[in-house]
Motif scaffolding. Structure first.
Motif, PDB file in Angstrom:
ATOM      1  N   MET A   1       0.844  -1.170   0.000  1.00 36.42           N
ATOM      2  CA  MET A   1       0.000   0.000   0.000  1.00 36.42           C
ATOM      3  C   MET A   1       0.896   1.242   0.000  1.00 36.42           C
ATOM      4  N   GLY A   2       0.567   2.210  -0.864  1.00 32.85           N
ATOM      5  CA  GLY A   2       1.336   3.464  -0.894  1.00 32.85           C
ATOM      6  C   GLY A   2       0.486   4.602  -0.422  1.00 32.85           C
ATOM      7  N   ILE A   3       1.045   5.417   0.445  1.00 32.25           N
ATOM      8  CA  ILE A   3       0.308   6.586   0.911  1.00 32.25           C
ATOM      9  C   ILE A   3       1.281   7.746   1.046  1.00 32.25           C
ATOM     10  N   ARG A   4       0.900   8.921   0.514  1.00 38.14           N
ATOM     11  CA  ARG A   4       1.818  10.056   0.505  1.00 38.14           C
ATOM     12  C   ARG A   4       1.872  10.719   1.877  1.00 38.14           C
ATOM     13  N   PRO A   5       3.010  11.266   2.246  1.00 34.30           N
ATOM     14  CA  PRO A   5       3.162  11.894   3.563  1.00 34.30           C
ATOM     15  C   PRO A   5       2.122  12.977   3.796  1.00 34.30           C
ATOM     16  N   GLU A   6       1.763  13.729   2.728  1.00 35.74           N
ATOM     17  CA  GLU A   6       0.806  14.809   2.976  1.00 35.74           C
ATOM     18  C   GLU A   6      -0.603  14.295   3.282  1.00 35.74           C
ATOM     19  N   ASP A   7      -0.858  12.996   3.067  1.00 32.49           N
ATOM     20  CA  ASP A   7      -2.166  12.437   3.374  1.00 32.49           C
ATOM     21  C   ASP A   7      -2.214  11.872   4.783  1.00 32.49           C
ATOM     22  N   ILE A   8      -1.159  12.079   5.523  1.00 28.56           N
ATOM     23  CA  ILE A   8      -1.146  11.592   6.903  1.00 28.56           C
ATOM     24  C   ILE A   8      -1.092  12.810   7.817  1.00 28.56           C
ATOM     25  N   THR A   9      -1.940  12.855   8.787  1.00 35.61           N
ATOM     26  CA  THR A   9      -1.921  13.971   9.730  1.00 35.61           C
ATOM     27  C   THR A   9      -1.787  13.448  11.146  1.00 35.61           C
ATOM     28  N   ILE A  10      -1.208  14.289  11.996  1.00 32.95           N
ATOM     29  CA  ILE A  10      -1.115  13.943  13.406  1.00 32.95           C
ATOM     30  C   ILE A  10      -2.403  14.445  14.059  1.00 32.95           C
ATOM     31  N   SER A  11      -3.089  13.546  14.683  1.00 31.29           N
ATOM     32  CA  SER A  11      -4.405  13.941  15.194  1.00 31.29           C
ATOM     33  C   SER A  11      -4.746  13.104  16.418  1.00 31.29           C
ATOM     34  N   GLU A  12      -5.436  13.742  17.358  1.00 31.90           N
ATOM     35  CA  GLU A  12      -5.877  13.043  18.576  1.00 31.90           C
ATOM     36  C   GLU A  12      -6.771  11.876  18.213  1.00 31.90           C
ATOM     37  N   THR A  13      -7.511  12.077  17.109  1.00 28.84           N
ATOM     38  CA  THR A  13      -8.505  11.068  16.763  1.00 28.84           C
ATOM     39  C   THR A  13      -7.933   9.960  15.906  1.00 28.84           C
ATOM     40  N   GLY A  14      -6.622  10.008  15.667  1.00 29.84           N
ATOM     41  CA  GLY A  14      -6.009   9.026  14.779  1.00 29.84           C
ATOM     42  C   GLY A  14      -6.116   7.623  15.332  1.00 29.84           C
ATOM     43  N   THR A  15      -5.939   6.653  14.413  1.00 31.03           N
ATOM     44  CA  THR A  15      -6.081   5.265  14.812  1.00 31.03           C
ATOM     45  C   THR A  15      -4.746   4.530  14.847  1.00 31.03           C
ATOM     46  N   VAL A  16      -3.716   5.180  14.342  1.00 31.83           N
ATOM     47  CA  VAL A  16      -2.425   4.496  14.254  1.00 31.83           C
ATOM     48  C   VAL A  16      -1.451   5.152  15.219  1.00 31.83           C
ATOM     49  N   ARG A  17      -0.796   4.337  16.051  1.00 30.50           N
ATOM     50  CA  ARG A  17       0.150   4.897  17.007  1.00 30.50           C
ATOM     51  C   ARG A  17       1.586   4.583  16.576  1.00 30.50           C
ATOM     52  N   GLY A  18       2.457   5.538  16.861  1.00 28.43           N
ATOM     53  CA  GLY A  18       3.856   5.286  16.522  1.00 28.43           C
ATOM     54  C   GLY A  18       4.772   6.165  17.336  1.00 28.43           C
ATOM     55  N   GLU A  19       6.063   5.870  17.251  1.00 31.67           N
ATOM     56  CA  GLU A  19       7.052   6.631  18.006  1.00 31.67           C
ATOM     57  C   GLU A  19       7.882   7.454  17.040  1.00 31.67           C
ATOM     58  N   VAL A  20       8.059   8.746  17.345  1.00 30.17           N
ATOM     59  CA  VAL A  20       8.862   9.612  16.469  1.00 30.17           C
ATOM     60  C   VAL A  20      10.327   9.199  16.597  1.00 30.17           C
ATOM     61  N   PHE A  21      10.953   8.938  15.471  1.00 30.20           N
ATOM     62  CA  PHE A  21      12.318   8.444  15.498  1.00 30.20           C
ATOM     63  C   PHE A  21      13.298   9.555  15.148  1.00 30.20           C
ATOM     64  N   VAL A  22      12.991  10.283  14.077  1.00 29.47           N
ATOM     65  CA  VAL A  22      13.857  11.378  13.633  1.00 29.47           C
ATOM     66  C   VAL A  22      12.974  12.556  13.274  1.00 29.47           C
ATOM     67  N   VAL A  23      13.423  13.773  13.606  1.00 26.16           N
ATOM     68  CA  VAL A  23      12.703  14.966  13.185  1.00 26.16           C
ATOM     69  C   VAL A  23      13.606  15.743  12.241  1.00 26.16           C
ATOM     70  N   GLU A  24      13.120  16.025  11.033  1.00 24.61           N
ATOM     71  CA  GLU A  24      13.909  16.740  10.027  1.00 24.61           C
ATOM     72  C   GLU A  24      13.188  18.039   9.707  1.00 24.61           C
ATOM     73  N   PRO A  25      13.671  19.167  10.189  1.00 28.50           N
ATOM     74  CA  PRO A  25      12.952  20.405   9.910  1.00 28.50           C
ATOM     75  C   PRO A  25      13.146  20.825   8.455  1.00 28.50           C
ATOM     76  N   LEU A  26      12.048  21.036   7.726  1.00 33.44           N
ATOM     77  CA  LEU A  26      12.155  21.448   6.325  1.00 33.44           C
ATOM     78  C   LEU A  26      11.834  22.925   6.154  1.00 33.44           C
ATOM     79  N   GLY A  27      11.491  23.590   7.259  1.00 33.68           N
ATOM     80  CA  GLY A  27      11.103  24.991   7.154  1.00 33.68           C
ATOM     81  C   GLY A  27       9.612  25.116   7.359  1.00 33.68           C
ATOM     82  N   ARG A  28       8.876  24.928   6.222  1.00 34.24           N
ATOM     83  CA  ARG A  28       7.418  25.056   6.335  1.00 34.24           C
ATOM     84  C   ARG A  28       6.854  23.908   7.183  1.00 34.24           C
ATOM     85  N   ASP A  29       7.424  22.726   7.037  1.00 36.04           N
ATOM     86  CA  ASP A  29       6.971  21.559   7.791  1.00 36.04           C
ATOM     87  C   ASP A  29       8.157  20.910   8.485  1.00 36.04           C
ATOM     88  N   ASP A  30       7.817  20.043   9.431  1.00 39.70           N
ATOM     89  CA  ASP A  30       8.814  19.106   9.942  1.00 39.70           C
ATOM     90  C   ASP A  30       8.528  17.767   9.286  1.00 39.70           C
TER      91      ASP A  30
END
Lengths: 330, 360, 535
Positions: free
Chosen positions: B280-309
């Motif tokens: 299954m392919g899903i683009r990063p912009e189609d994923i949002t961080i949300s309280e109501t989300g159903t998928v849990r995960g641990e942040v491994f690396v943060v890469e600041p891009l300016g407008r987004d992380d």
């Protein structure tokens, strides 16, 4: 490449166009090809042929066809010249002389001294380096007759000799350098010419070492000797190999300075192989020039030359040099 | 002029540079060849230019087979990555050179050079030499030289990659504008997908000598036909997860050890029909961080891009997702997040053939 | 380079080296210096051993071929002697040089350590010399008498009381006329003694009061050593170490350069002196009677001498040489750049073969073909018309041979230069509508200008000085170049004015030397290009 192209029969290819492309390439090559043919290829065959004849001043002719066919006088003598050469009591000595001369001059001067000068001139003021290198080129551009005249004056007997003048000043006995130290001076006078070749190659190699590398090494706090040892020398590996192989071949066949200095004397003490070939075939000093016999000597050198040049080609990774041209049309 | 490539193949010795490419470039179209370096795109361009001879296959300009036509008779203009300006000639000399070779009369040469130079905005530089010009100016000279002979086809070999980022942006627009205005068929080789997406009418994506896709930018982005295209087009690249698609009533779910998300019926059905494991392919912009989300995960690396992380989120040992997050949230490595997946544009691929299960 | 010592009292952090030195005990530093010095000596001695072994090896090997002929070993002997002589000095210099880093921030301690190390190394070296009886302790064969050459014979000027000569009955004032039966001179006697074995006897025929008598004198080993040389040696060692310690590093290359060049400098100094004097003795110009002086411009008169049939004017010959050298440069350039271009940039059947051929020829010593080319030129000479221009003893023939010999190098260099031009440049020209010839001529050639200048200069220089080929393939003055002219000056039956030969040689050299000075950078290029593809 050609086979790959021809297998592509799917394309309706125009033969005449490919032909024209080739003709253009051969057109560019033609003058060089002609010179190679006339002055390398044919002479190589010719010298092989001459070496099985007994051509000398007494039966001299330049008519190769006549030499090949004439029965009376009979020119072709088979391998006689080679038998005679191997039986020649001077031959082993000349051979060892040659080995000694090539090795000594190469190691001490053409490579050794050349490297030392290149390293030294790279570490002096840029303009001083240029001056030193210009001075070192002098022996190469001095007319051989004059260069040798100079050396003869250095080693000559009193009152003309410069060394003997110093001997006199120091109260030492006069020395006959021609007799006693012939080799020392032959190696030196050839070496002082040969050193400039290595010097130029090594200098350009040292100068092409990226400045970053040198700076990095300076920042690391290295001494001059450390830079030479760990930065410069490893990068000089190919130039070193190049100078060694190239100069081995040219020393093997350089004889004009020995010829002028003492003609291989005293008593063949300093005669080398190429000089022997020249003396026997072309030097009119010996009343009877023995073309055939001299050719046999030369053939030995030609064979050594071809073998070593082939090795040289292998060493320099020929295949990497023939990268396919990146344009395929005309 | 229309350009047709039929089963075009180029071998260098035993190495295959270009492998059996067929495509048609319409008259006046702007086509970009996109692919990683060494994929054969420049080789294809050089075959169109006539510098390389095809090993097999046919190149047609309109209906004329031009395999054997030398470059000078193809009436093409080409702009090189290195610009390839002749350093010993002035700008005028450079631009006039093609005309000189065509034996155009002197006065006409001068007139046409001035015309082109004016259009390129380099009229005041005509007596300079290339070494005295900036990168952008050299670029314009090279373009002028390609245009001056009024070519039928314009070829570009990564022409902008030596320019700085701002200049690149403005040149993009200019080249595109010029090409449309003159209506010349253009082939543009680049490894920069943004360049290809913004400039080209259609993009030919190449990899390992093969043509992967030949489509409009939108199609490539929204309807990738292969896994390679999906991964190659888009920045940051698409996320891929191995899932199984299960049907529960009318709803389809993509399921694996780390997640269970509903997917649109028409897409889920195609995947379910294939059965078993799919990608299954899903683009990063189609994923949002949300309280109501159903998928849990641990942040491994943060890469600041300016407008987004850009976050690299590990769901479990086997599943990772690239996620775009608002920098204002100040997420750090080690934080646990819940993600909401918008699966409306999700893609499915066969793991064996790497072909899309949705688009044929 | 490292002598800026206590220039400013500013506190700066210690470098790791400084730290190391500060931590080290003085004794430890002395030990390190001694160790390094001894390693240097060891290397020198290894060299000596190598040359000593090599010498006899070279000398004896031809015997395997059943011949008594010896290959000379003077070179290896000279090298071994030089190394033996230099070894101790190298050790003392090392003692100082090893401590230069320390001297950079602690002068006094560096001097103390260097001197201590030098004294110890000196003692070790001297002991070594004593044990092996070399250097100042070498035992030389001696007759324990002094003598000099006089008109009548060798005059004994003194004998050591109780020495071997004294015991044999020789007295000061005796005249030695012969060794055994062979008449002798002082030099020969010295040599005889030097080569004699200990305890052997030399029979001297001595003439005293008109009577001749044979006196066998035993050769005894004598160690000619006093306190003075030992103390002098120590002082010299200490001075050397201190100089090495504070020697400005930047000067070393200059000094070494000049030392290495001494033979050249002396030679060319003589050449210049000789051209302005009647005669020279050693480096001194002398007049007809052998006194200092005798400066003259006579040797340079050849510049104004009008030409004769056998000796054309020098300006004619210069022009000749100029024409031949320039022609040669142009032809070499044309031929090599065309071939280099084709090999670098074009694909055609036989490309690989031709390329390998060029590389082989590049290394192949063409001189070996001199004999065969003589026949080629002779046979070309038989062809009508063509033979008049390119046969034996024609300018054209000689030029062609020289071009051919120069060409493999040229093709190879040119290929290297073409290889460095970006392909896009040529592709661009082809797309612009140029043919290969035009691309070559209008686009590529202008871009390898440095290469063309370099190869051109190179070919010009070698054409200007060409000697062997014109000498071998020409007879008389028809094709005279300066080099041949010089050879003719030396080959005459009339007495040769060597000083004039030197002057012509200098004259011939000057233009090339000037060209080299200006073209040096290009020439450095040439070789960079020539070896580039290979690294």
């Amino acid at each position: 490449m050609a086979s790959a192209a021809s297998s592509a029969s799917a394309i309706a290819r125009s033969r005449s166009q490919a032909m024209r492309a080739r003709l253009t390439a051969y057109g560019f090559l033609a003058p060089a090809g002609f010179l190679v043919l006339v002055f390398f290829f044919i002479p190589m065959l010719l010298i092989l042929f001459l070496s099985i004849t007994n051509l000398a001043t007494t039966n001299f002719t330049t008519d190769v066809w006549r030499m090949a066919t004439s029965r009376d006088p009979k020119y072709i003598v088979g391998l006689d010249n080679f038998e005679r050469m191997f039986a020649d009591e001077f031959a082993p000595k000349i051979l060892f002389n040659t080995l000694f001369y090539v090795l000594a001059t190469l190691l001490l001067f053409n490579v050794g001294l050349g490297l030392v000068i290149a390293l030294l001139t790279a570490h002096v003021d840029r303009r001083a380096g240029f001056l030193f290198r210009a001075l070192w080129i002098l022996p190469r551009i001095t007319s051989p007759a004059v260069y040798i005249l100079m050396w003869k004056r250095i080693v000559a007997a009193s009152p003309f000799g410069i060394l003997n003048q110093f001997n006199e000043l120091l109260g030492r006995p006069e020395a006959n350098y021609f007799q006693g130290e012939a080799w020392v001076f032959i190696v030196m006078l050839n070496g002082f010419i040969g050193a400039s070749f290595g010097m130029i190659i090594f200098t350009s190699a040292i100068e092409s070492i990226p400045k970053d590398l040198m700076n990095a090494s300076l920042v690391d706090g290295s001494t001059i000797m450390q830079r030479v040892r760990y930065v410069i020398l490893p990068l000089l590996r190919w130039p070193l190999l190049f100078v060694t192989t190239y100069q081995t071949l040219s020393l093997l066949t350089s004889f004009e300075y020995i010829l002028l200095f003492n003609s291989g004397g005293p008593a063949s003490q300093t005669e080398v192989w190429s000089l022997a070939a020249y003396n026997r075939a072309l030097n009119t000093y010996f009343a009877n020039a023995q073309w055939g016999y001299g050719s046999a000597f030369a053939v030995v050198l030609v064979i050594i030359g071809v073998v070593m040049a082939t090795v040289y080609m292998r060493v320099f990774r020929f295949n990497e040099l023939v990268a396919e041209p990146k344009i395929e049309v005309l | 002029m229309k350009i047709v490539l039929e089963n075009l193949t180029k071998k260098f010795g035993t190495v295959v540079g270009v492998d059996d490419i067929s495509l048609t470039i319409e008259d006046g179209e702007f086509v970009a060849f996109l692919g990683p370096s060494g994929c054969g795109k420049t080789t294809t361009l050089l075959m169109i230019a006539g510098i390389y001879r095809p090993t097999a296959g046919i190149i047609r300009f309109d209906d004329r087979v031009i395999n054997q036509v030398p470059p000078r008779d193809r009436n093409i203009g080409m702009v090189f990555q290195s610009y390839a300006l002749y350093p010993h000639m002035t700008v005028f000399g450079n631009i006039a050179y093609p005309l000189k070779l065509k034996k155009v009369p002197k006065e006409e040469q001068a007139e046409r050079v001035r015309e082109v130079a004016a259009k390129m905005g380099i009229a005041n530089l005509l007596d300079r030499r290339p070494a005295q010009l900036s990168g952008g100016q050299q670029q314009r000279v090279a373009l002028g030289r390609a245009l001056v002979k009024q070519p039928d086809v314009l070829l570009f070999d990564e022409p902008l990659s030596n320019l700085d980022a701002r200049l690149r942006l403005s040149m993009r627009g200019e080249i595109r504008h010029l090409q449309k205005e003159l209506g010349i068929t253009a082939v543009y080789v680049t490894h920069d997908q943004v360049e290809a997406m913004t400039m080209a009418d259609r993009i030919a994506v190449m990899n390992l000598g093969k043509l992967q896709a030949f489509d409009t930018p939108d199609d490539l982005y929204d309807r990738p036909k292969t896994l390679f295209i999906a991964g190659f087009v888009g920045n940051p690249p698409m996320n891929f997860l191995e899932v199984e698609v299960q049907r529960e009533g009318d709803t389809f779910y993509a399921v694996n050890s780390a997640l269970r998300v509903p997917v649109p019926a028409e897409r889920g059905e195609a995947a379910a029909r294939h059965g078993g494991q799919v990608i299954m392919g899903i683009r990063p912009e189609d994923i949002t961080i949300s309280e109501t989300g159903t998928v849990r995960g641990e942040v491994f690396v943060v890469e600041p891009l300016g407008r987004d992380d850009l976050l690299d989120v590990h769901l479990d040992a086997a599943n990772r997702l690239s996620v775009l997050a608002d920098p204002a949230v100040h997420l750090r490595a080690g934080d646990t997040v819940t993600l909401a997946l918008d699966t409306r544009k999700v893609q499915f691929f066969d793991p064996q053939t790497e072909l899309s299960l949705l688009w044929r | 380079m490292a002598t800026f010592t206590s220039s400013a009292p500013t506190q700066r952090p210690l470098t790791s080296q400084e730290y190391r030195y500060r931590q080290a005990e003085t004794g430890e530093l002395v030990g390190q210096a001694i160790f390094t010095a001894l390693v240097v000596v060891l290397f020198f001695e290894l060299g000596v051993v190598l040359f000593k072994v090599l010498g006899p090896l070279i000398q004896s090997s031809p015997r395997f071929w059943g011949s008594d002929l010896k290959v000379d070993e003077t070179l290896t002997r000279a090298l071994a002697n030089a190394l033996t002589l230099l070894a101790p000095f190298a050790a003392y210099v090392t003692c100082g040089a090893r401590l230069r880093e320390l001297a950079a921030f602690d002068r006094r301690r560096a001097v103390r350590v260097a001197l201590a190390a030098t004294i110890i190394v000196y003692v070790l070296v001297t002991m070594g010399q004593y044990v092996f009886q070399v250097g100042p302790f070498a035992e030389k064969p001696s007759l324990e008498m002094s003598f000099r050459q006089t008109d009548e014979g060798v005059l004994v000027t003194g004998v050591v009381p109780g020495g071997t000569a004294d015991r044999a009955g020789i007295k000061a004032g005796d005249l030695i006329v012969a060794i055994g039966r062979a008449p002798t001179t002082a030099d020969e006697l010295k040599e005889k003694i030097a080569l004699a074995k200990f305890e052997s006897k030399i029979g001297l025929r001595v003439s005293r009061d008109g009577q001749e008598e044979l006196m066998p004198v035993e050769v005894v080993p004598v160690m000619e050593i006093g306190l003075a040389p030992l103390v002098g040696g120590l002082i010299l060692a200490l001075i050397l170490a201190v100089i090495a310690l504070f020697w400005p590093g930047g000067l070393t290359p200059y000094v070494l350069m000049v030392v290495i060049m001494i033979p050249l400098l002396v030679g060319y100094l003589w050449l210049i002196v000789a051209t302005f004097s009647y005669r020279t003795e050693g480096l001194l110009p002398v007049d007809a009677s052998g006194n200092f002086g005798g400066f003259t411009l006579r040797n340079w008169e050849f510049l104004t001498r009008p030409g004769t049939s056998s000796y054309p004017s020098i300006w004619r010959i210069t022009l000749n040489t100029l024409v031949i050298a320039s022609l040669m440069a142009i032809i070499v350039l044309t031929v090599s750049s065309m071939a280099g271009y084709a090999l670098s940039r074009m694909n055609f059947p036989g490309r690989r073969a031709f390329l390998s051929l060029t590389l082989i020829l590049h290394g192949f010593p063409a001189v070996t073909l001199l004999i065969a080319i003589f026949f080629i030129l002779r046979n070309i000479g038989k062809v009508p018309v063509l033979g008049d221009y390119f046969g034996f003893n024609t300018r054209g023939g000689i030029a062609l041979v020289m071009v051919a010999f120069e060409m493999p190098l040229g093709v190879w260099l040119m290929k290297g230069f073409f290889d460095n031009i970006p392909w896009d440049m040529e592709r661009s020209a082809l797309i612009d509508g140029a043919s290969r010839w035009r691309t070559f001529w209008e686009i590529l050639l202008p871009q390898i200008r440095p290469g063309i200048l370099a190869l051109g200069t190179f070919a010009f220089i070698s054409g200007w000085g060409a000697y062997l080929i014109p000498q071998t393939y020409s007879v008389g003055t028809r094709t005279a170049t300066l080099a041949v002219y010089i050879t003719q000056l030396t080959g005459d039956t009339a007495p040769v004015n060597w000083n004039e030969v030197a002057a012509v040689g200098l004259y011939q050299m000057i233009p090339v030397f000037i060209i080299f000075i200006f073209a040096q950078e290009y020439l450095l290029n040439i070789y960079a290009g020539g070896t580039k593809g290979t690294s």
